[in-house]
Scaffold this active site. Structure first.
Site, PDB file in Angstrom:
ATOM      1  N   CYS A  37      60.255 -55.236  21.145  1.00 50.32           N
ATOM      2  CA  CYS A  37      60.317 -54.164  20.134  1.00 50.32           C
ATOM      3  C   CYS A  37      59.225 -54.345  19.075  1.00 50.32           C
ATOM      4  CB  CYS A  37      61.713 -54.193  19.505  1.00 50.32           C
ATOM      5  SG  CYS A  37      61.895 -53.232  18.002  1.00 50.32           S
ATOM      6  N   CYS A  40      60.397 -54.386  15.474  1.00 51.51           N
ATOM      7  CA  CYS A  40      61.134 -55.629  15.227  1.00 51.51           C
ATOM      8  C   CYS A  40      60.177 -56.749  14.838  1.00 51.51           C
ATOM      9  CB  CYS A  40      61.919 -56.055  16.462  1.00 51.51           C
ATOM     10  SG  CYS A  40      63.208 -54.895  16.961  1.00 51.51           S
TER      11      CYS A  40
END
Length: 112
Positions: A37, A40
């Site tokens: 991600c 993230c």
């Protein structure tokens, strides 16, 4: 990843969630994330900084949703990063997406 004893975030798993977060006193913040991600990876270093700065006052952890799907499913985490704030084992706030440090810190201060 480090643990809170070293001033970094605690690694949260399906196996230790109840002990680390639900049984914790005071405020806990959990970053639900995954290696693949992109957003993230932007939020991760901020979470690490906050864990060091608030060590001993706020429990801050990270939960890899790929390795720990049960907890992510239980809290209906459908988008990552998702930051959930817990008090007394109950969710008191949620932030979804990549937020700047000031937004995360303001939530910590609001609930601490």
């Amino acid at each position: 990843m480090t643990d809170a004893g070293n001033g970094g975030p605690v690694e949260i798993t399906d196996a230790n969630f109840a002990d680390e977060i639900e049984a914790a006193e005071g405020l806990s913040m959990v970053d639900f994330w995954a290696e693949w991600c992109g957003p993230c990876r932007l939020v991760g270093p901020v979470v690490d900084e906050l864990a060091r700065e608030y060590a001993g006052r706020v429990k801050i952890g990270k939960l890899d949703v790929d390795a720990n799907p049960q907890t992510a499913f239980r809290f209906n985490v459908r988008s990552i990063p998702s930051i959930l704030f817990f008090k007394g084992g109950e969710v008191v706030d949620t932030m979804v997406g990549a937020h700047p440090r000031t937004s995360l810190e303001n939530k910590i201060l609001e609930h601490a």
